[in-house]
Design an enzyme around this catalytic site. Structure first.
Site, short mmCIF file in Angstrom:
data_model
loop_
_atom_site.label_atom_id
_atom_site.label_comp_id
_atom_site.label_asym_id
_atom_site.label_seq_id
_atom_site.Cartn_x
_atom_site.Cartn_y
_atom_site.Cartn_z
N HIS C 12 0.83 -1.23 0.00
CA HIS C 12 0.00 0.00 0.00
C HIS C 12 0.86 1.27 0.00
O HIS C 12 0.49 2.27 0.63
CB HIS C 12 -1.01 -0.03 1.15
CG HIS C 12 -0.43 -0.12 2.52
ND1 HIS C 12 -1.05 -0.73 3.58
CD2 HIS C 12 0.74 0.34 3.04
CE1 HIS C 12 -0.30 -0.65 4.66
NE2 HIS C 12 0.77 0.02 4.36
N HIS C 59 -0.81 4.95 9.62
CA HIS C 59 0.57 5.45 9.66
C HIS C 59 0.58 6.79 10.37
O HIS C 59 0.89 7.82 9.76
CB HIS C 59 1.12 5.59 8.23
CG HIS C 59 1.10 4.31 7.44
ND1 HIS C 59 -0.06 3.83 6.86
CD2 HIS C 59 2.07 3.42 7.15
CE1 HIS C 59 0.22 2.70 6.23
NE2 HIS C 59 1.49 2.42 6.38
N HIS C 193 10.57 -3.63 2.90
CA HIS C 193 10.97 -2.22 2.86
C HIS C 193 11.48 -1.77 4.21
O HIS C 193 11.05 -2.24 5.25
CB HIS C 193 9.88 -1.29 2.31
CG HIS C 193 8.59 -1.18 3.08
ND1 HIS C 193 7.85 -2.25 3.51
CD2 HIS C 193 7.88 -0.07 3.46
CE1 HIS C 193 6.74 -1.82 4.12
NE2 HIS C 193 6.74 -0.50 4.11
N GLU C 240 4.94 -5.14 8.36
CA GLU C 240 3.54 -5.00 7.92
C GLU C 240 2.96 -6.31 7.39
O GLU C 240 1.73 -6.49 7.39
CB GLU C 240 3.43 -3.91 6.83
CG GLU C 240 3.66 -2.51 7.36
CD GLU C 240 3.43 -1.44 6.29
OE1 GLU C 240 3.24 -0.28 6.66
OE2 GLU C 240 3.43 -1.77 5.08
FE FE Z 1 2.42 0.85 5.36
#
Ligand code: FE
Ligand code: FE
Lengths: 135, 280, 280, 135
Positions: C12, C59, C193, C240
């Site tokens: 996302h 977030h 990431h 995540e």
């Molecule tokens: Fe995220």
């Protein structure tokens, strides 16, 4: 862990006489009654409310039934419309009423009779456990 | 290591707070209620716990309908008394114990409890009345407090079994905290009361006393009491007693009852009070 | 009865949302990424789900440090896109499904998950970018959405196993909802990431692809991956991926992989995407 | 369910090179950095911030170190002081920077080199999994 079904869990609550359990259905219906009541935790809001109750209610997305019940301090009606007692407590506290005084108004008894019942040990659970069982 | 040295159960009726704040504790109506706490006040003055994990429910004070956490643990440095409509109670600000609170929060999440962490919060009568009952009217509370707020307002609250399991997880967490702390767990709310509708004023002294018995004698049975039983037998607000099971679960398999008190009425409510000690 | 008909996993990344909003999807940098979603866009247009339970993380948009819920379920009528510092994304307001959301919330609490219920909330790129990837740029989203926000920012997040178990509980809840609804569960975020520190930019295509394999072939193994493995192997924000396990847990023991896509990079991130179907 | 100890759980995070996991210790230390950053989600606050950054920082209970790191956009330093990247994103988004641009500043590489590394498949995990294991 057994997985209880929410429908049977909720259905049992309707079998308790003289009681409105604060289920999700009520919480959704009474959302703005309760949010309005909660706003009275701030002294500046209490001052505005006391100065003009009707005007204060305009800001809260309430329907006419809900407004009328609030203005009338009709707590049984407010429970039916989705109010919760801990939220509604902000209204009667602002009125200077204690829990005992406000709660007695829902029982059909005078404050004095209600108070006397409590001093004598409270309302017996006999006969008011279940509508179906009549116990 | 930190350790759980005792459990306290007590009702947290707002009128009790008002009676204390207004100096009415010696009045005939209130005297017998407060007399039942004399032993406990003396005991805790000698016991001197460092921290109390205070299980209570927020009564639409810190949380409105926007957000409803099932288990919320207060990790802040301090917590101010809330204004519930008649101004905040004239009691000291509650001092937290962020090191232990965060440790418990983290440990419980690792233990698969889905905690909500709170870093800013006001606390209402549910938390401050028990402190007043045990400590009277000091200038500052003589103990650090970790608020643990449980949703018992919007249905469903957590099951009794889930509360018990959280208590067990809290015990494991406390015992893995470095530093020599005496920690008590308090379970508050109840006993019989119904604050709404034509059935308001219900009191079931027999059921309440069986519950008090079971806290020390048949405690596993407590985990299986369904919500509907609390509601039918002890009134709609009697559901608050599920919170006592977090305290009880934190004490381990066996406990000794050090003190017990039961009094009707305080306002609309049956007041129950226990002091329990874990037996190794 | 309502039923879970499919699971979707997707990254996302906020830059993907910006690329869509700014009309850059045909640029050479972005074209191969979006091409991997062509099949899925066609599939979902035919599939026409009624509701998506969209598992994502906030977030630092709806929740600041004052309150950190582990599992927060959005029960509101609608959810506005959040302003994350550059203005809200120009996408439609997300329409909720309060009946089903409250049903799931209640059922999961009875099932001993300690849910936090949210009645007012804005939603950030974590929720809106997956919608844009699957539905493009419509005037209104063609599906109702139940946001399920998982804390993966402040440590510890819930374990992979706890996420899986919540997925199973969500499935039981959906299947006990009266009314004939096609419900999908989406797990979002990841894959590799790291957005911080000298190690930023880490990508582990081998690990990511093994994870994609396991979603349909060795899924029980997924539950046992500890947090530290995500962090070491896929970068700090790779954590995540635990959220995908809520989706996977909701699909039952066996699934069929209908579509798979993997692309590096989107900004700092490895993009992974799966469409899965439960096998009865 | 096994009961993992939080101490060993947390200790492992320090073994990852070039990485600051947002643990409770960091969350507590950086509380006001993150709350300040979050305030930039409101356009009116962004305008005040852009007009006078130093003045804006006065309202936030920050120490001199934290203020200096914010004003310098020193993101590695901000991570060390308890900042979290998703909160800090509100600062660099307000500056008009993308995640890629802001993130590259923490790696010691130029934006161009960082971008090129990402296009080539990103940073390899080899050698940066564990300080102790050197793998
Ligand atoms: Fe995220
Ligand atoms: Fe209470």
């Amino acid at each position: 862990m057994s997985h209880q079904d929410i429908h049977s869990y909720l259905a049992a609550f309707d079998d308790i006489p003289g009681t409105r359990v604060y289920t999700v259905a009520r919480a959704r219906q009474g959302y703005w009654i309760n949010q309005f009541a909660m706003s009275l935790m701030k002294p500046e809001n209490r001052a505005r409310w006391k100065a003009d109750e009707k005007a204060y209610l305009e800001g809260w997305n309430l329907d006419e039934d809900q407004k009328a019940a609030i203005l009338a301090r009709d707590y049984n009606r407010l429970l039916d419309l989705g109010g919760n007692i801990y939220f509604l407590a902000k209204i009667f506290s602002t009125d200077g009423l204690s829990f005992l005084q406000a709660v007695s108004t829902m029982t059909g008894m005078s404050v004095e009779d209600y108070q006397a019942m409590m001093l004598a040990g409270g309302r017996s659970p006999n006969g008011v456990r279940s509508i179906k069982e009549g116990n | 290591m930190a350790r759980i040295t005792a459990g306290v159960a007590t009702s947290h009726v707002p009128a009790i707070g008002a009676a204390i704040d207004l100096g009415k504790t010696k009045e005939p109506y209130w005297q017998p209620l407060f007399a039942g706490y004399d032993w406990s006040r003396q005991w805790i003055a000698e016991e001197k716990p460092d921290v109390v994990i205070l299980v209570y429910n927020d009564h639409a004070s810190a949380f409105d309908m926007k957000i409803i956490p099932t288990f919320a643990i207060g990790c802040a440095e301090s917590f101010k008394p809330a204004d519930e409509g008649w101004g905040p109670r004239p009691v000291p600000t509650v001092q937290g114990h962020p090191d232990l609170a965060w440790h418990i929060a983290q440990s419980c999440i690792l233990d698969e409890f889905d905690m909500t962490i709170i870093n800013e919060m006001e606390v209402d009568h549910g938390l401050t009345v028990p402190l007043s009952l045990l400590f009277g009217q000091p200038d500052a509370w003589p103990v650090k407090v970790i608020p643990l707020a449980v949703n018992v307002v919007t249905y469903p609250p957590p099951s009794g079994n889930r509360c018990w399991l959280l208590g067990e997880a809290i015990r494991r967490a406390v015992e893995s905290f470095p530093g020599d702390l005496k920690v008590q767990v308090w379970g508050t709310g109840g006993m019989s009361h119904q604050l709404q509708g034509p059935r308001a004023g219900l009191i079931n002294a027999e059921w309440d006393n069986r519950f008090l018995d079971m806290m020390s004698q048949d405690s596993q049975r407590l985990r299986t009491i369904p919500h509907i039983e609390y509601l039918r037998e002890t009134g709609s607000e009697g559901i608050e007693m599920v919170m006592w099971l977090i305290m009880r679960g934190a004490l381990g398999a066996d406990v000794r009852q050090l003190h017990r008190h039961y009094h009707v009425p305080a306002s609309n409510t049956a007041v129950g009070h226990l002091v329990l000690e874990p037996v190794a």
